[in-house]
Design a protein around this motif. Structure first.
Motif, PDB file in Angstrom:
ATOM      1  N   ASN A 212     -35.065 -19.215-104.456  1.00  0.00           N
ATOM      2  CA  ASN A 212     -35.217 -17.637-104.419  1.00  0.00           C
ATOM      3  C   ASN A 212     -33.905 -17.171-103.337  1.00  0.00           C
ATOM      4  O   ASN A 212     -32.859 -17.311-103.897  1.00  0.00           O
ATOM      5  CB  ASN A 212     -36.411 -17.334-104.158  1.00  0.00           C
ATOM      6  N   GLU A 504     -33.889 -20.452-112.301  1.00  0.00           N
ATOM      7  CA  GLU A 504     -34.933 -19.836-111.737  1.00  0.00           C
ATOM      8  C   GLU A 504     -35.199 -18.546-112.362  1.00  0.00           C
ATOM      9  O   GLU A 504     -36.481 -18.141-112.327  1.00  0.00           O
ATOM     10  CB  GLU A 504     -34.691 -19.458-110.114  1.00  0.00           C
ATOM     11  N   ASN A 505     -34.373 -18.143-112.964  1.00  0.00           N
ATOM     12  CA  ASN A 505     -34.944 -16.757-113.722  1.00  0.00           C
ATOM     13  C   ASN A 505     -34.206 -16.686-115.571  1.00  0.00           C
ATOM     14  O   ASN A 505     -33.441 -16.033-115.561  1.00  0.00           O
ATOM     15  CB  ASN A 505     -33.867 -15.399-113.108  1.00  0.00           C
ATOM     16  N   PRO A 510     -37.313  -8.881-116.616  1.00  0.00           N
ATOM     17  CA  PRO A 510     -38.406  -9.057-115.874  1.00  0.00           C
ATOM     18  C   PRO A 510     -39.865  -8.617-116.456  1.00  0.00           C
ATOM     19  O   PRO A 510     -39.777  -7.265-116.918  1.00  0.00           O
ATOM     20  CB  PRO A 510     -37.908  -8.671-114.611  1.00  0.00           C
TER      21      PRO A 510
END
Length: 661
Positions: A212, A504-505, A510
């Motif tokens: 993160n 991670e994304n 989102p």
């Protein structure tokens, strides 16, 4: 598929063991009540729920959330997410222990004296109302920290707001109804039964650590030079201790430092949050990474072999008795320059007569999302989100390892294939071919336990590959392009950071979550009832029902694990000789050494002294020491040489320096 959480535990204050306001915690309830066959329940969780010790308080404290990390006997990490709050307790006045011992024995005293003494002894004890800590804990083998925070926060909100939702439903759903796919799996959207909407996204790669923004936070706290020192310390198996007033900062700092080791994995003692009662563990002779609260600063100041990092003050302390080898030059300077380029991009135009205006920066900023990675070539001047800055920093360290280990695959030897490959690494050949025989840092890295694991995991020529394998095979081409155009360095770093960010994304859009939170000041309510007892039978029924229904094999049928392939070899170690960037000696330095020795034997002492310091520095390399022996032998007639005092002094100093290197 694996469970989101293995256990839910309620830990409270143990009033039976109370001694002068201090006590220990005790497990009040745990769910499920029977251990899972694949994950036994870990004892001692109560120590880590209140790292500073269990104590009553005269004031209510705001609820706190932090994560402790426990390691089982198989070296598997278990993440204990704790949400701690206070409950009101009534204290019955009682006599202190010492006064109880001084009471008059009624059998050996006059009855009237006994009654009068009993009435006149004052009762000294706590306040009539005090606050005892209580903790809600989720234990999991997965490190989805924000999801744990949300789930525990919803449970606390339902309790403190007296919402008509059974806690049994929430606990049972968390333990039995939420199955997490492995890395590379689809996004999981769920609710734990309180009208919430949550989403959980596994990373794309199982080998890449998920950070993160913890790495960027670590650099913000300590700075470039201090983090580089900690990086060298962890790579050479030193003892490292963090201290801070924040439990979360300790956990994040420890995780960030181990993430910088990728593609290596930390394999020594790892306790990011060490309870105060176990502070003697710091005397262990093995390497470790630990963290303690800053209230213990006086107790850790006398540790003679531990590198201490103050996360709040931004400083590190290296004891005098600790020898800390740093990255070899010029790799260390390149790492510092790259990190400065990433963390302080404004230095590139700080002295420009016409620096970029704020208007142009804001105009460019509209071309990409403020939370996502940049996607335009002119984003060097755009403020980056902490998450993407985190990935740029990690990209710099990945390049460091790829540069340091260039040609390592040329030194691997497979000595057995069946039933499982056994691979050895020819350390002497690697150090000799790369000219790193005298590099203390590289030598110690190759001797570390985690380098052995690295060879066993990444040595096989047929396996799934990841980002670092591609970087290692293409690095020489990248370095060649960067030598021709300096601006391409930042572009290459950001390209690599984009891959880490996407890991991670992976979803560009989102998911909007709905998380229940208590109103401000809810913790300070006077008439707040205690946490109700949770019905274990009802929780177990919900868990069993959830496990029976949650068969997601059909959803995962389309998933294909990373397919093994031939690992890219990269350049052969013999071809790296001409492109070597780490070796410190050069033909120029050897020429300076020869000129200095010639001046000494020609009795040109003043000329010899001008280059003498440079020669002493050059003697740290093996080639320079060999050249010294050759030059001295060339100036000897027969088996002796006639020298004056100053000549003899300089020659002896050169020989001493060579012998001490």
């Amino acid at each position: 598929m694996s469970r989101l959480a293995d256990y839910f535990v309620v830990v409270g204050y143990d009033h039976e063991k109370e001694r002068s306001g201090m006590s220990s915690g005790m497990i009040l309830q745990r769910f499920p009540e029977k251990d899972w066959s694949d994950t036994p329940f870990m004892d001692g969780i109560e120590w880590f729920c209140q790292p500073q010790g269990w104590a009553l308080s005269t004031e209510r404290q705001e609820p706190k959330f932090f994560v402790s990390v426990l390691t089982d006997i198989d070296a598997n990490r278990h993440y204990c997410a704790c949400l701690c709050f206070n409950e009101t307790v009534s204290i019955t006045p009682s006599k202190p222990v010492d006064e109880e011992e001084d009471n008059v024995d009624p059998e050996n005293s006059h009855p009237s004296l006994t009654g009068s003494l009993t009435r006149t002894i004052p009762a000294i004890t706590h306040h009539s109302i005090m606050y005892a800590p209580k903790c809600l804990v989720l234990v999991s083998r997965l490190d989805y920290i924000e999801t744990f925070r949300n789930c525990l926060g919803i449970m606390y909100t339902v309790y403190v707001e007296s919402m008509p939702i059974p806690l049994e439903t929430l606990v049972g759903n968390v333990l039995g109804c939420i199955q997490v796919p492995p890395p590379g799996g689809p996004q999981v959207r769920f609710s734990i039964g309180a009208g919430d909407r949550q989403a959980l996204q596994p990373p794309l790669s199982p080998s890449l650590p998920v950070t993160n923004s913890s790495v960027s936070l670590l650099f913000q706290q300590l700075g470039i030079r201090n983090v580089l020192c900690l990086f060298c310390a962890i790579m050479t198996e030193h003892k490292i201790l963090f201290h801070s007033k924040s439990y979360s900062r300790l956990t994040e700092g420890s995780h960030a430092l181990t993430a910088l080791m990728y593609p290596f994995r930390y394999s020594h003692v790892y306790i990011p949050l060490l309870p105060a009662a176990l502070v003697e563990v710091l005397s262990t002779p093995t390497p470790f990474i630990m963290g303690v609260h800053s209230s213990l600063r006086s107790e850790i100041s006398d540790l003679m072999d531990v590198i201490i990092a103050d996360l709040d003050g931004g400083s590190i302390t290296v004891p005098d008795g600790v020898s800390l080898p740093l990255l070899p030059q010029p790799l260390l300077s390149q790492a510092q320059d790259s990190l400065t380029l990433v963390l302080q991009p404004e230095l590139a135009w700080a002295d420009h007569a016409f620096p970029p205006s704020a208007a142009s920066s804001s105009l460019s900023n509209a071309s990409h999302s403020s939370n996502g990675p940049p996607n335009q070539p002119q984003y060097q001047t755009i403020p980056k989100s902490p998450a993407f800055l985190d990935k740029e920093i990690r990209a710099v360290f990945m390049r460091i390892f790829a540069q340091l280990l260039q040609g390592y695959r040329s030194c691997l030897t497979i000595i057995r294939i069946h039933p499982r490959p056994v691979i050895t690494f020819h350390k002497a050949a690697f150090l000799g071919e790369r000219g790193l025989t005298d590099c203390d840092f590289t030598t110690r890295v190759l001797d570390c336990m985690f380098f052995t694991s690295f060879v066993q995991e990444r040595g096989p020529p047929w396996r799934p590959c990841d980002v670092w394998d591609e970087l290692h095979s293409n690095l020489l081409e990248l370095l060649r392009l960067e030598s021709q155009e300096q601006k391409s360095l930042l572009a290459h770093i950001q390209d690599l950071a984009h891959q880490l960010y996407t890991n991670e994304n992976p979803n560009p859009q989102p998911y909007v979550q709905k998380i229940l939170k208590p109103p401000d000041g809810a913790f300070a309510r006077i008439h707040q009832p205690p946490l109700p007892v949770i019905d274990g039978t009802q929780v177990q029924a919900i868990i069993d029902e959830g496990l029976a229904k949650n068969n997601l094999k059909s959803r995962l049928a389309s998933m294909r694990p990373a397919q093994p392939r031939i690992v890219p070899m990269g350049p052969h170690i013999s071809s790296i000789l001409d492109n070597r960037n780490i070796v410190s000696n050069s033909a120029r330095r050897l020429e300076v050494l020869r000129n200095c020795i010639n001046c000494i034997f020609e009795n040109k002492i003043s000329d010899a002294r001008k280059t003498f310091p440079a020669v002493l520095r050059a003697l740290k390399s093996k080639q320079a020491r060999l050249a010294l022996c050759s030059e001295l032998a060339a100036h000897v007639v027969g088996n002796k040489a006639m020298l004056e005092h100053q000549q003899f002094d300089l020659v002896v100093r050169l020989m001493n320096c060579a012998l001490q290197a």
